[in-house]
Design a protein around this motif. Structure first.
Motif, PDB file in Angstrom:
ATOM      1  N   GLY A 177     -69.442 -22.830 -25.632  1.00  0.00           N
ATOM      2  CA  GLY A 177     -69.719 -24.578 -25.461  1.00  0.00           C
ATOM      3  C   GLY A 177     -69.032 -24.951 -27.148  1.00  0.00           C
ATOM      4  O   GLY A 177     -68.386 -25.508 -27.032  1.00  0.00           O
ATOM      5  N   PHE A 178     -70.393 -26.406 -26.754  1.00  0.00           N
ATOM      6  CA  PHE A 178     -69.514 -27.161 -27.696  1.00  0.00           C
ATOM      7  C   PHE A 178     -69.093 -27.161 -28.885  1.00  0.00           C
ATOM      8  O   PHE A 178     -69.780 -26.556 -29.835  1.00  0.00           O
ATOM      9  CB  PHE A 178     -70.552 -28.627 -27.670  1.00  0.00           C
ATOM     10  N   THR A 179     -67.559 -27.430 -29.425  1.00  0.00           N
ATOM     11  CA  THR A 179     -67.859 -26.615 -30.488  1.00  0.00           C
ATOM     12  C   THR A 179     -66.735 -27.835 -31.182  1.00  0.00           C
ATOM     13  O   THR A 179     -65.837 -27.654 -30.514  1.00  0.00           O
ATOM     14  CB  THR A 179     -67.350 -25.255 -30.727  1.00  0.00           C
ATOM     15  N   CYS A 193     -79.178 -25.254 -23.977  1.00  0.00           N
ATOM     16  CA  CYS A 193     -78.386 -24.831 -25.647  1.00  0.00           C
ATOM     17  C   CYS A 193     -77.951 -25.683 -26.465  1.00  0.00           C
ATOM     18  O   CYS A 193     -77.026 -25.631 -27.270  1.00  0.00           O
ATOM     19  CB  CYS A 193     -78.208 -23.168 -25.633  1.00  0.00           C
ATOM     20  N   ASP A 194     -76.830 -26.502 -25.431  1.00  0.00           N
ATOM     21  CA  ASP A 194     -75.400 -26.978 -25.743  1.00  0.00           C
ATOM     22  C   ASP A 194     -75.630 -28.475 -25.919  1.00  0.00           C
ATOM     23  O   ASP A 194     -76.276 -29.092 -25.406  1.00  0.00           O
ATOM     24  CB  ASP A 194     -74.525 -26.287 -24.614  1.00  0.00           C
ATOM     25  N   ALA A 195     -74.850 -28.677 -26.756  1.00  0.00           N
ATOM     26  CA  ALA A 195     -74.097 -29.378 -27.256  1.00  0.00           C
ATOM     27  C   ALA A 195     -75.868 -30.151 -27.443  1.00  0.00           C
ATOM     28  O   ALA A 195     -76.133 -31.396 -27.511  1.00  0.00           O
ATOM     29  CB  ALA A 195     -73.678 -30.587 -26.308  1.00  0.00           C
ATOM     30  N   LEU A 196     -76.605 -29.447 -28.655  1.00  0.00           N
ATOM     31  CA  LEU A 196     -77.381 -30.414 -29.040  1.00  0.00           C
ATOM     32  C   LEU A 196     -78.868 -30.571 -28.159  1.00  0.00           C
ATOM     33  O   LEU A 196     -79.570 -31.440 -28.244  1.00  0.00           O
ATOM     34  CB  LEU A 196     -77.435 -31.769 -30.314  1.00  0.00           C
ATOM     35  N   GLY A 197     -78.487 -29.808 -26.958  1.00  0.00           N
ATOM     36  CA  GLY A 197     -79.884 -30.555 -25.790  1.00  0.00           C
ATOM     37  C   GLY A 197     -78.966 -31.681 -25.094  1.00  0.00           C
ATOM     38  O   GLY A 197     -80.080 -31.759 -24.302  1.00  0.00           O
ATOM     39  N   SER A 198     -78.096 -32.515 -24.992  1.00  0.00           N
ATOM     40  CA  SER A 198     -77.382 -33.486 -24.347  1.00  0.00           C
ATOM     41  C   SER A 198     -77.336 -33.381 -23.029  1.00  0.00           C
ATOM     42  O   SER A 198     -77.404 -34.312 -21.837  1.00  0.00           O
ATOM     43  CB  SER A 198     -76.568 -33.982 -25.382  1.00  0.00           C
ATOM     44  N   ILE A 199     -76.865 -32.189 -22.822  1.00  0.00           N
ATOM     45  CA  ILE A 199     -76.929 -31.999 -21.176  1.00  0.00           C
ATOM     46  C   ILE A 199     -77.918 -31.053 -20.347  1.00  0.00           C
ATOM     47  O   ILE A 199     -78.318 -30.278 -20.562  1.00  0.00           O
ATOM     48  CB  ILE A 199     -75.173 -30.906 -20.954  1.00  0.00           C
ATOM     49  N   SER A 200     -78.837 -31.291 -19.973  1.00  0.00           N
ATOM     50  CA  SER A 200     -80.196 -30.912 -19.018  1.00  0.00           C
ATOM     51  C   SER A 200     -79.606 -30.099 -18.175  1.00  0.00           C
ATOM     52  O   SER A 200     -78.262 -29.375 -17.403  1.00  0.00           O
ATOM     53  CB  SER A 200     -80.147 -31.770 -18.425  1.00  0.00           C
ATOM     54  N   ALA A 226     -65.468 -34.632 -16.917  1.00  0.00           N
ATOM     55  CA  ALA A 226     -67.055 -34.245 -16.234  1.00  0.00           C
ATOM     56  C   ALA A 226     -67.930 -33.494 -17.107  1.00  0.00           C
ATOM     57  O   ALA A 226     -68.535 -34.189 -16.921  1.00  0.00           O
ATOM     58  CB  ALA A 226     -66.691 -33.723 -15.156  1.00  0.00           C
ATOM     59  N   VAL A 227     -67.082 -32.810 -17.869  1.00  0.00           N
ATOM     60  CA  VAL A 227     -67.697 -32.452 -18.693  1.00  0.00           C
ATOM     61  C   VAL A 227     -68.055 -32.501 -19.630  1.00  0.00           C
ATOM     62  O   VAL A 227     -69.656 -33.146 -20.402  1.00  0.00           O
ATOM     63  CB  VAL A 227     -67.060 -30.852 -19.389  1.00  0.00           C
ATOM     64  N   ILE A 228     -67.452 -33.530 -20.279  1.00  0.00           N
ATOM     65  CA  ILE A 228     -67.009 -34.324 -21.568  1.00  0.00           C
ATOM     66  C   ILE A 228     -68.332 -35.658 -21.776  1.00  0.00           C
ATOM     67  O   ILE A 228     -69.343 -35.656 -22.154  1.00  0.00           O
ATOM     68  CB  ILE A 228     -65.739 -35.577 -21.721  1.00  0.00           C
ATOM     69  N   ALA A 229     -68.404 -35.892 -19.623  1.00  0.00           N
ATOM     70  CA  ALA A 229     -69.535 -36.529 -19.355  1.00  0.00           C
ATOM     71  C   ALA A 229     -71.094 -36.301 -19.696  1.00  0.00           C
ATOM     72  O   ALA A 229     -71.972 -36.881 -19.626  1.00  0.00           O
ATOM     73  CB  ALA A 229     -69.638 -37.359 -18.032  1.00  0.00           C
ATOM     74  N   CYS A 230     -70.598 -35.319 -19.120  1.00  0.00           N
ATOM     75  CA  CYS A 230     -72.316 -34.586 -18.916  1.00  0.00           C
ATOM     76  C   CYS A 230     -72.798 -34.466 -20.223  1.00  0.00           C
ATOM     77  O   CYS A 230     -73.618 -34.033 -20.892  1.00  0.00           O
ATOM     78  CB  CYS A 230     -72.198 -33.468 -18.269  1.00  0.00           C
ATOM     79  N   ILE A 231     -71.652 -34.335 -22.008  1.00  0.00           N
ATOM     80  CA  ILE A 231     -72.275 -33.578 -22.798  1.00  0.00           C
ATOM     81  C   ILE A 231     -72.687 -34.743 -23.628  1.00  0.00           C
ATOM     82  O   ILE A 231     -73.015 -35.015 -24.716  1.00  0.00           O
ATOM     83  CB  ILE A 231     -71.365 -32.524 -23.368  1.00  0.00           C
ATOM     84  N   THR A 232     -72.555 -35.803 -23.361  1.00  0.00           N
ATOM     85  CA  THR A 232     -72.662 -37.683 -23.869  1.00  0.00           C
ATOM     86  C   THR A 232     -73.959 -38.204 -23.383  1.00  0.00           C
ATOM     87  O   THR A 232     -73.778 -38.239 -22.461  1.00  0.00           O
ATOM     88  CB  THR A 232     -71.470 -38.281 -22.950  1.00  0.00           C
ATOM     89  N   PRO A 233     -74.741 -37.512 -24.836  1.00  0.00           N
ATOM     90  CA  PRO A 233     -76.635 -38.189 -24.735  1.00  0.00           C
ATOM     91  C   PRO A 233     -75.854 -39.476 -23.675  1.00  0.00           C
ATOM     92  O   PRO A 233     -75.415 -40.053 -23.833  1.00  0.00           O
ATOM     93  CB  PRO A 233     -76.361 -38.804 -26.075  1.00  0.00           C
ATOM     94  N   PHE A 234     -76.914 -39.221 -22.757  1.00  0.00           N
ATOM     95  CA  PHE A 234     -77.669 -40.687 -22.397  1.00  0.00           C
ATOM     96  C   PHE A 234     -76.605 -41.857 -21.416  1.00  0.00           C
ATOM     97  O   PHE A 234     -76.267 -43.045 -21.004  1.00  0.00           O
ATOM     98  CB  PHE A 234     -77.642 -41.954 -23.145  1.00  0.00           C
ATOM     99  N   GLN A 235     -75.696 -40.816 -20.990  1.00  0.00           N
ATOM    100  CA  GLN A 235     -74.561 -40.632 -19.593  1.00  0.00           C
ATOM    101  C   GLN A 235     -75.177 -39.949 -18.592  1.00  0.00           C
ATOM    102  O   GLN A 235     -75.460 -39.022 -18.586  1.00  0.00           O
ATOM    103  CB  GLN A 235     -73.413 -41.183 -20.556  1.00  0.00           C
ATOM    104  N   ASN A 236     -75.119 -40.947 -17.412  1.00  0.00           N
ATOM    105  CA  ASN A 236     -75.180 -39.964 -16.097  1.00  0.00           C
ATOM    106  C   ASN A 236     -73.187 -39.285 -16.005  1.00  0.00           C
ATOM    107  O   ASN A 236     -73.048 -40.587 -15.250  1.00  0.00           O
ATOM    108  CB  ASN A 236     -75.991 -41.056 -15.061  1.00  0.00           C
TER     109      ASN A 236
END
Length: 258
Positions: A231-233, A174-181, A113-123
């Motif tokens: 966070g993302f690292t 701030c996290d994952a270059l702002g990809s998680i809203s 679930a975390v990976i899905a949320c930090i993946t850009p353009f993915q719900n």
């Protein structure tokens, strides 16, 4: 003469007590076993001792040092409830005095679930909902099996079940270059609250003490000023407590419960 004899007898008794004291202290030493997954092994805190990422900075290690306990550390990064039953509970026996365990996150696919949320353009809502479904429909029976085995193998032990913190501050991106809203962060935190409720209910059904760490981590989530979680690292274990999270988050919560 009688006075000298009495004094000698008292002195001999005192010396005997001093000589026996170390043995008595050793006999009373707490036998502590730490079970669980990466949040218990200390993944993310550094100073690892083996491939399970058992850390000398993890809260079980800190507690063992505080208690001067005879310590068996079998928590392992990536562990599920099945792994606890297959590989960890064997460390318990009738002489075990204290058990801590944190488990359940890997069973519900929380990392997915975390990976899905930090993946850009993915719900990531479907992934969160699937994790919540597993938490409510599958995890209780799995926890029941683990807790029953703990109680069977260590019937006289005090058992403390540790939960998981909310991951995100949910105030900025701030996290994952702002990809998680912010909305996704809020939704992830709601899932963490649901998981906490499931684990707490299962623990209390067995008469175990649930250790909730969410209050301790409030203000120290990912994207806060002083995060106690990675966070993302690419340089450490992402989405796990750092050394401060173990020492200032988990450890005082566990001490408070004790």
């Amino acid at each position: 003469m009688d006075r000298l004899r009495r004094s000698a007898t008292i002195a001999a008794a005192a010396l005997a007590m001093l000589l026996l004291a170390p043995a008595a202290a050793q006999a009373q030493q707490t036998e502590y076993v730490a079970l669980g997954d990466s949040y218990s092994s200390g993944s993310g805190a550094g100073s690892y001792t083996d491939a399970c990422q058992r850390s000398t900075r993890a809260h079980p290690a800190l507690l063992a040092a505080e208690l001067g306990a005879e310590f068996t550390f079998v928590a392992c990064g990536g562990a599920t409830t099945a792994d606890v039953l297959a590989e960890q509970v064997q460390a318990l026996d009738a002489g075990t005095d204290l058990v801590t365990i944190g488990i359940g996150g890997n069973d519900i696919g929380w990392t997915d679930a975390v990976i899905a949320c930090i993946t850009p353009f993915q719900n990531c809502t479907p992934a969160i909902e699937e994790a919540e479904r597993k938490a409510t429909q599958e995890l209780p029976a799995r926890l029941d099996a683990v807790y029953t085995e703990i109680a069977t193998r260590a019937p006289d032990a005090e058992v403390y079940v540790t939960g998981y913190p909310r991951l995100f501050a949910a105030r900025n991106t701030c996290d994952a270059l702002g990809s998680i809203s912010i909305a996704e962060q809020v939704r992830m935190n709601q899932g963490a609250d649901l998981l906490a409720g499931v684990i707490q209910a299962a623990a209390e059904d067995h008469g175990f003490t649930y250790v909730d760490v969410r209050d301790e981590f409030t203000g120290h989530e990912i994207c806060s000023r002083t995060p106690w979680l990675h966070g993302f690292t690419l340089f450490d274990v992402p989405y796990h407590p750092n050394a401060a999270g173990q020492a200032s988050g988990y450890y005082p919560a566990l001490l408070g419960a004790l």
